[in-house]
Motif scaffolding. Sequence first.
Motif: not given
Ligand code: 2AM
Length: 496
Positions: A32-34, A37, A73-75, A79, A83
């Motif tokens: 995950n980006r963050t 988590k 499975l991201v927005k 995003a 990725f």
């Molecule tokens: P995050 O936890 O780092 O915010 C649903 O929002 C998922 O999509 C989450 O895992 C979120 O990561 C990721 N996400 C949303 N926008 C993103 C972005 N611009 N770049 C990377 N991950 C993103």
Amino acid sequence: ATGDIGLIGLAVMGQNLILNMNDKGFTVVAYNRTTSKVDHFLANEAKGTKIQGAHSIPELIAKLKKPRKIILLVKAGSAVDDFIDQLIQGGLEPGDIVIDGGNSHYPDSIRRTQTLEAKGFLFVGSGVSGGEEGARHGPSLMPGGSPAAWPAIQPIFQKTAAQAYGEPCCDWVGETGSGHYVKMVHNGKYNLFPGIEYGDMQLIAEAYDILKRGLGLAEDEIADIFLKWNKGVLDSFLIDITANILKFKDDDGEPVVSKILDKAGQKGTGKWTAIAALDAGTAVTLIGEAVFARCLSAIKEERIRASKVMDGPKKEPFRGDKQLFIDDLEQALYASKIISYTQGFMLMRETAKELNWNLNYAGIAKMWRGGCIIKSVFLKDITDAYVKNPKLESLLFDDFFSRAIRTAQPGWRRVIAQAVLWGIPTPAFSTALAFFDGYRSEVVPANLLQAQRDYFGAHTFRVLPGKENDKFKLGEDIHVNWTGRGGNVSASTYNT
Ligand code: 2AM
């Protein structure tokens, strides 16, 4: 490397899908980006499982078996592209597969397939339907993109998907953006573009209206009718929940449904299927009417004022055999539903033609059979029709469905005729029948439309085969000087 598949994006959908794949015996690597988590997930939900974590994209890639499979499975939107770039820079190798399981719009998936394939990678855009619950225990999965990716991801996808009637609700859809396209046309709870579900819901609502206002039945009696229908050809999730809804009482014993304001909401997205149909020039009338019925419901205050000044027919008690009429209504609902799905598949066929996709229609019907809002026995029959003939022109040409419509037809007509006499609106039932009558008509009055267009705009027309003569040649654009004025100029600015 021991990872069978990687997943990026640890929101609830992503976490649940990982846990589901883990249950099915696959080793999943989570990122995950963050990255906090990732640690949180490993220490909590994923504790005691085979699930592995990664804190960087290169680490994720290093932990995966080749060819690597990575689900995003991201927005939806940038995003996903970010990725994809990071994966390429992080060491992805030719033959590796990037899968987008998010809610992407299909043109983006078309573009991403082309971009990744040009660099030697494979791309899959997969519709994932069934919400958080589905992701955890069995979603409906609709993968499309690079065909070479399918054999590699098939075992994981088909084991992870919901199972219905002994088969996975997942099969290969077709090329490029077709997976996300099909998800758009189908629309489960979490999908962007409600469509067929709208039609099914509207048909059920019209049946309820006829039973309540027409036959004067109470909610409990109507619930019993739906329960009975749910044992036959209409057996489906929506019929089942409708029976439960009708039986559900408030504390004072009154059905809750009769206390609900009759103003239907839309997440503003229902119209997209109708727009797609208009863009494709396909008569998806039932979904269109379902959207418009919600629009009309929404102007409650105006309807109240109108009801005070405009009378309908005088209410006559129903004199026929009630049980026979209820059986007719079941047939009307069934026939209309056949038309709705026929139209849905026509829309897919048009789009497939335009975008050069070989869509797997049997597989598409199969995917919808479980793990989603429109799941039904009915979809099994559709699957069978397309398995029998993958090139089926329309559902109505299938033996099973043409026989079903033939059987249902008399009752279907009686129900609509009676509703018209009662003054009870049945936009979905009626438009389905109008479509059917138009579709099975060799001759429709478009000859007159063409004459009108040529009269006022010199748009020209073609001659009917068999009626050609010296002036009217087969296959030529003909203009007639209808008024004796205006000469022989033809408009060339628009066609059809
Ligand atoms: P995050 O936890 O780092 O915010 C649903 O929002 C998922 O999509 C989450 O895992 C979120 O990561 C990721 N996400 C949303 N926008 C993103 C972005 N611009 N770049 C990377 N991950 C993103």
